[in-house]
Structure formats: C-alpha cells, structure tokens
Design an enzyme around this catalytic site. Structure first.
Site, short mmCIF file in Angstrom:
data_model
loop_
_atom_site.label_atom_id
_atom_site.label_comp_id
_atom_site.label_asym_id
_atom_site.label_seq_id
_atom_site.Cartn_x
_atom_site.Cartn_y
_atom_site.Cartn_z
N TYR A 141 42.88 89.68 51.61
CA TYR A 141 42.03 88.53 51.99
C TYR A 141 40.70 88.53 51.23
O TYR A 141 40.07 87.50 51.11
CB TYR A 141 41.74 88.53 53.49
CG TYR A 141 42.94 88.21 54.36
CD1 TYR A 141 44.18 87.90 53.80
CD2 TYR A 141 42.84 88.22 55.75
CE1 TYR A 141 45.28 87.62 54.59
CE2 TYR A 141 43.95 87.93 56.55
CZ TYR A 141 45.16 87.64 55.96
OH TYR A 141 46.25 87.36 56.75
N ASP A 248 46.60 90.61 61.16
CA ASP A 248 46.45 89.18 61.45
C ASP A 248 47.74 88.66 62.08
O ASP A 248 47.73 87.99 63.13
CB ASP A 248 46.16 88.47 60.11
CG ASP A 248 45.78 87.02 60.29
OD1 ASP A 248 45.69 86.56 61.44
OD2 ASP A 248 45.60 86.33 59.26
#
Ligand code: NAD
Length: 359
Positions: A141, A248
């Site tokens: 990310y 996530d």
C-alpha cells in the site's frame, strides 16, 4: 496523574454514538476511580465546515498531546463533491500518519446473544474471540515505486512494490505478542512466504522475535489457508498477526463472522501505546440524527482504550461485562434486533450500559 483523552465525534452518527461513550467515560470517572480529562476537537466533514480542512492543525496538536483519542466516524454525502485531497476521510489518514500508528487491532467477538446475526452456523462461531493485529503503515500500500506506465509494447502496465523493512516486522510482531500475553497466549502469523520474498523475511523475523516470548506459542499459516480456516473453524485462532494487505482483507472477513457492524471496535496504536480508538463502521448517514445508531462498537472502543492505552484492564472488563449484561437483558438497537427482544434507540442503549457498569 490525570490522563487526557481527545474526543473527535466527526460526522453523521459520530456525535450520537460518541455522546453515549462519553456517558460511559463520565461514569467511570465519577464512580470507578478513572482519572481523566476530556478534550474535544474537530475532524472530517465537521472540520471542513468549520475550518476548511478535514484535519485542522489544532486537532493534530491536541491528539499528539493526549494519551488516547476516541473517534466517532467521518464522511457523508455533503462532502462527496469536495476536492479529493480535502475529503473527510483524508482527516483520518492524516491523524493516523501524524501519530505514526503502525498497528491496527481489530477484535472479532461473537456475543452469544447475537449468534443468529452471523451467516455461519452457531456451533462454528459460538464463543468466537479473535484479535487481528494488522501492520498498518508498510507493505504494497505504501511501497515505492508505484504507478501506471507505458510498457515496451505500447500498452500500459500498473505496478506496485511489496516491501517490508525488518524493523517494521519486528515492531508489529512485538505488538502481537504483547497483546497475546493479555489474552490466551497464542499467535498465528499469516503470510505468503512460499511465493513472496518480502514475506519470507516476515516469517524469519517473526520467528526470531517470538524467541523473546517463550510463554506465547507461535504458528505460521499461509494466507489462502488462513482465509479458509477463518470460515471453517474460526475458534482455532487467538491472535492473528499479518501484513497490511492481508490484514485488510482478513480483518473484514473476521469481522463479518460476527454479522453485526455496529458491535465491533478497533484500535490503532503507535510504539508508545498511544492510540486512536474507533468503531469499524462509518458515519451511517442513512440513519444519522434518528436515535437509531448502535453505540456499542464505540463503547467497546472505550474498553480497548482502557486496556491498551490507559492500562486499566479492570475497567475494560467492567465495560465489556456491562455490554454483555445489556445484551443478555434483551436490549437491541435496530441493526441487531430480533423478534422478542426489546428495541431501543441510541440513547436508551447507552443509558442501559451506564446502569450495568455498576453491576
Ligand atoms: P457505514 O458503515 O457508514 O454504513 C453501512 C451500513 O451499516 C448502513 O446501512 C448503516 O446504517 C449501517 N450502520 C453503520 N454503523 C451502524 C451503527 N453503529 N448502528 C446501526 N447501523 C449502522 O458505511 P458506508 O455507508 O459505506 O459509508 C458512509 C460514510 O462513512 C461514507 O462517507 C464513508 O466514506 C464513511 N466511512 C467512514 C469510516 C470511518 O470514519 N472510519 C469508515 C467507513 C466509512
């Protein structure tokens, strides 16, 4: 010595659910020896309206000076047309990076009384109590380089970099083992070390750090198997520690095993144990201002704050017991209502928890 808690209600149902959590904090202060000072601040859409930015400097300054932050939720249709860099959600990202919060703790707990809310069979999930410790500031990310470029054949290609520095793996592993010590002493590290070099290093470092915690057991699992096991037999897990991207995905999967978004708290912590505590749900604009929001996720976030930032495990237990008590008595907001239960609004649910704190 008094501890300072910064309260950021935010938008939508944020102010309503935070008001109930504040009732709980006030009761703990008045009747159970909690020594705190509460400050208030603006974030998200409310801050855009008042100050023209979702994360005013003064809020960040207050957050840095406080021992913990309690946050409602941000966002809503009113700010959807605002320029992307000024959207309410940017306020969240700014406070997370401003406080260097690298560890995200998300419990998935099934309260026996709410077993019907899950899509899984009661005998698979009853008694479920998992803590997912997700690394929050590294991995694909944030890795550089990243982008979309034109490839040699003239067509475009998108690319990201999956990267972990040893020190990032070390600190999240310590966090997971410290959390496991406060629970049942079992850590499962989830990775894809059979395919990814960054995850090969992850596994090696986790194993090394685990040596410092001989009282906690460690096992490793590949992420594809972990997803399968979470649905097949989720109660085998105590603490799961994993990378940003896998965390996530798995934390949403685990949260939904419990079937009720209005019940789940979270904490994001930095190396000093300072944290932001917030429900996992959003600002629910569809029910804002109607006394319909379930305040329990926010109240349970206060319990996490007691346990992880204020070192008050007794008060954390007290809040969690009070929540169990009101559920056992049949109090239900609309989102968790089933026939035969007592349907209540946000305020009545908060009042019931406050009453149960003394039991
Ligand atoms: P949401 O979580 O706000 O709502 C999804 C559904 O769950 C809605 O039907 C809502 O009514 C219900 N719900 C949520 N919380 C509830 C509660 N406490 N009690 C009862 N019902 C509840 O997600 P969304 O609708 O996708 O997003 C709405 C806004 O919230 C968007 O602007 C989004 O960007 C923002 N958001 C903020 C956060 C955050 O502040 N951390 C997280 C997610 C979404």
């Amino acid at each position: 010595m008094s501890r300072t808690i910064l309260i950021l209600p935010g938008d939508g149902i944020g102010p309503e659910i935070i008001a109930e959590a504040e009732k709980v904090l006030n009761t703990l202060a008045k009747e159970h020896g909690l020594d705190i000072v509460m400050e208030h601040g603006l974030i998200g859409g409310a801050a855009i309206d008042a100050r023209g930015t979702p994360m005013p400097e003064v809020t960040l300054h207050k957050a840095k000076a406080s021992d913990a932050v309690l946050l409602g939720a941000v966002g809503g249709p009113k700010w959807e047309s605002v320029e992307r860099s000024l959207r309410p959600e940017r306020g969240l990202l700014a406070i997370r990076s401003g406080l260097n919060l690298y560890a995200n703790l998300r419990p998935a707990i099934l309260y026996g009384e709410l077993a019907d809310a899950s899509t899984l069979k009661a005998d698979v999930i009853s008694g479920l109590n998992i803590m997912i410790v997700r690394e929050l500031t590294g991995d694909i990310y944030f890795g550089e380089p990243r982008g979309i470029r034109t490839a040699g054949d003239g067509l475009r290609e998108g690319f990201n970099t999956m990267i972990y520095h040893e020190s990032e793996i070390e600190r999240i592993t310590h966090m997971a083992f410290i959390v496991a010590r406060k629970r049942n002493g079992r850590v499962c590290s989830v990775d894809k070390a059979n395919v990814l070099e960054s995850n090969e290093l992850w596994r090696e470092v986790v194993t090394r750090v685990a040596g410092e915690y001989p009282d906690v057991t460690l096992r490793h699992m590949y992420v594809d198997n972990a997803a399968m096991q979470l649905v097949r037999d989720p109660r085998q897990f105590d603490v799961i520690v994993t990378t940003n991207m896998f965390g996530d995905i798995l934390s949403d999967l685990a949260a939904m095993l419990t079937g009720s978004i209005g019940m789940l708290p979270s904490a994001s912590l930095n190396k000093n144990g300072k944290g932001i505590y917030e429900p996992i749900h959003g600002s629910a604009p569809d029910i804002a201002g109607q006394d319909k929001a379930n305040p329990l996720a926010t109240i349970l976030s206060v319990a996490m704050m007691m346990r992880y930032s204020l070192n008050e495990p007794g008060l954390a237990d007290r809040i969690e017991c009070a929540v169990k008590h009101v559920l056992a008595e049949g109090f239900r907001t609309t989102d968790i209502y089933t026939k035969g239960m007592r349907k209540v609004g946000t305020r009545e649910m908060g009042d019931a928890v406050v009453k149960a704190l003394g039991k």
